[in-house]
Design a protein around this motif. Structure first.
Motif, PDB file in Angstrom:
ATOM      1  N   ALA A  71      -1.611  40.243  32.507  1.00 26.48           N
ATOM      2  CA  ALA A  71      -0.357  39.959  33.209  1.00 26.48           C
ATOM      3  C   ALA A  71       0.707  41.000  32.891  1.00 26.48           C
ATOM      4  CB  ALA A  71       0.132  38.567  32.834  1.00 26.48           C
ATOM      5  N   LEU A  72       0.505  41.757  31.802  1.00 26.94           N
ATOM      6  CA  LEU A  72       1.516  42.724  31.367  1.00 26.94           C
ATOM      7  C   LEU A  72       1.537  43.937  32.300  1.00 26.94           C
ATOM      8  CD1 LEU A  72       3.443  42.924  28.906  1.00 26.94           C
ATOM      9  CD2 LEU A  72       1.735  44.380  27.835  1.00 26.94           C
ATOM     10  N   PRO A  73       2.691  44.202  32.950  1.00 28.13           N
ATOM     11  CA  PRO A  73       2.752  45.348  33.861  1.00 28.13           C
ATOM     12  C   PRO A  73       2.715  46.672  33.093  1.00 28.13           C
ATOM     13  CG  PRO A  73       4.894  44.281  33.702  1.00 28.13           C
ATOM     14  CD  PRO A  73       3.947  43.452  32.901  1.00 28.13           C
ATOM     15  N   THR A  74       1.785  47.560  33.492  1.00 30.08           N
ATOM     16  CA  THR A  74       1.598  48.800  32.728  1.00 30.08           C
ATOM     17  C   THR A  74       2.821  49.707  32.774  1.00 30.08           C
ATOM     18  OG1 THR A  74       0.544  49.752  34.664  1.00 30.08           O
ATOM     19  CG2 THR A  74      -0.895  48.885  33.000  1.00 30.08           C
ATOM     20  N   LEU A  75       3.468  49.810  33.947  1.00 27.50           N
ATOM     21  CA  LEU A  75       4.640  50.680  34.056  1.00 27.50           C
ATOM     22  C   LEU A  75       5.767  50.163  33.153  1.00 27.50           C
ATOM     23  CD1 LEU A  75       5.793  53.184  35.482  1.00 27.50           C
ATOM     24  CD2 LEU A  75       6.680  51.665  37.247  1.00 27.50           C
ATOM     25  N   GLY A  76       5.881  48.828  33.053  1.00 25.07           N
ATOM     26  CA  GLY A  76       6.889  48.234  32.175  1.00 25.07           C
ATOM     27  C   GLY A  76       6.616  48.592  30.732  1.00 25.07           C
TER      28      GLY A  76
END
Lengths: 217, 214
Positions: A71-76
């Motif tokens: 669920a963790l956004p890579t760009l974030g």
């Protein structure tokens, strides 16, 4: 001329095959980041995954961690790392390692779990120590799935390293990010094509390795 | 926290866009993958190769695909429909496999019984196999939904605004709060959407509730 043929001529232009910005250098860079981060992640994740798979402990935690990281956004994560650790190689490396851990972990513990319990019991019954059971029975049988974990991790890192060009990492993502900045579509398309070919080639290599390691039945 | 409250209406707007950019590919992907997964399960020849095509498609990195699609389709590079198309492609690639698994989980005996009691092929597919495959299909939708919500965040790199814009904006202004809030919003949105699928599953498959309560 349409964009596709402009991209093709960009790709085949000899000038783009030399020096710092040339394809060979960028490909080597990209593969270098991938090898580095997957190696670091493997040192952390594989022993942990083997331990979880062998003992059956913390299994729920491993599954939850794998799910949460999806669920963790890579760009974030990438931008957060830069703001936290500053620009340079360290920030993207940490982010890429974090993203490579779940597939490696999953491959290792799922691989050991898939080993027939009777086989493990038989190994113990003939007097193998726990280390021998792990090293001579469980790991060899689980190897295709463990390599499968490496396969997903490598593809994940190849894809994310591309996005990491946004925070200043080198490699093949540069063509896309730099091209987007100046709306140079042929360059964007040429870079994107090389990345796709690289990813498919790596996947094919892993497929062959996995097949050759599968235990003959 | 103050920043979050001060920019609430801006963030709400981004969240709405994010929601649409995620829901559309998941729904489209489901509708497209369902018949392909069914065919992959039932075709004697070609079923396996359908699944291998799907897995190869899934190995294509997202950012390159996002910029290749407009080149192939001739759409504008900054068109939001590129994002929906790319995410739908990934959704189909993942859900074809889970749909094939879902139809594979239906007991052969039940299908044979339906055939024996005179159900046509269409009736078997829609009234027997589809409901029984439901729980595994739902699991597939949930996996795709979570990864789609997370994947949408790269769209601001090609000029399509959504919650991921908080990352690019925070990065350009060197403002960590914005990035952290962006990550939290994305994770919360993924969880909320997941809850929606679970509730939708309960409404459409009430018999599962009844069984677990017994």
């Amino acid at each position: 001329m349409n964009i596709a043929s402009e991209a093709a001529s960009w790709l085949t232009d000899g000038a783009h095959w030399h020096g710092e910005d040339g394809f060979p250098h960028r490909i080597v860079q990209h593969l270098g980041y991938t090898a580095l981060t997957v190696a670091i992640a493997a040192v952390i994740a594989v022993p942990l995954g083997l331990w979880i798979g062998h003992t059956g402990r913390l299994r729920g935690l491993a599954i939850a961690a794998t799910g949460a990281l999806r669920a963790l956004p890579t760009l974030g994560l990438l931008t957060l790392m830069v703001l936290w650790r500053g620009i340079g190689l360290t920030s993207p490396t940490i982010a890429l390692v974090v993203l490579a851990i779940p597939p490696l972990l999953a491959g290792a513990y799922a691989g050991l779990e898939a080993v027939d319990r009777q086989t493990v019991d038989a190994a113990r019954a003939i007097g193998m120590t726990e280390w021998q059971v792990l090293g001579k029975v469980e790991i060899p049988i689980a190897l295709p799935l463990i390599i499968g974990g490496f396969r997903s991790a490598v593809l994940q890192v190849v894809a994310t390293a591309t996005i990491a060009a946004y925070i200043g990492l080198g490699g093949l993502g540069r063509y896309i990010i730099d091209g987007l900045a100046v709306r140079d579509y042929p360059q964007i398309l040429a870079g994107a094509t090389v990345i796709v070919v690289l990813a498919l080639a790596l996947d094919a290599v892993f497929a062959v390795v996995q097949r050759s390691l599968a235990t003959p039945r | 926290m103050t920043w979050f409250l001060d920019n609430l209406s801006h963030i709400r707007g981004l969240a709405w866009r994010h929601l649409w950019l995620s829901v559309l590919p998941v729904v489209l992907g489901f509708v497209i993958a369902l018949p392909i997964g069914y065919a992959a399960r039932h075709l004697r020849r070609g079923g396996g190769s359908l699944l291998s095509v799907a897995s190869v498609v899934y190995t294509i990195p997202s950012l390159p695909l996002l910029v290749i699609i407009p080149g192939v389709l001739g759409t504008s590079f900054l068109d939001p429909s590129n994002v929906v198309i790319v995410l739908t492609i990934y959704a189909v690639a993942v859900m074809v496999r889970s749909a094939a698994d879902a139809f594979g989980s239906v007991s052969e005996a039940v299908v044979d019984a339906a055939r024996a009691s005179g159900y046509s092929a269409w009736q078997r597919a829609l009234q027997v196999e589809l409901p029984l495959a439901g729980p595994v299909l739902l699991a597939g939708v949930r996996v795709v939904s979570v990864s789609t919500v997370s994947l949408v965040t790269i769209a601001p790199l090609v000029g399509v605004a959504n919650l991921g814009s908080l990352f690019t904006d925070g990065f350009q202004r060197y403002f960590m709060t914005e990035v952290v809030i962006g990550i939290l919003c994305v994770v919360v949105l993924a969880l909320v959407l997941d809850l929606v699928w679970v509730l939708l599953g309960r409404v459409t498959m009430p018999w599962l509730q009844a069984r677990s309560m017994r």
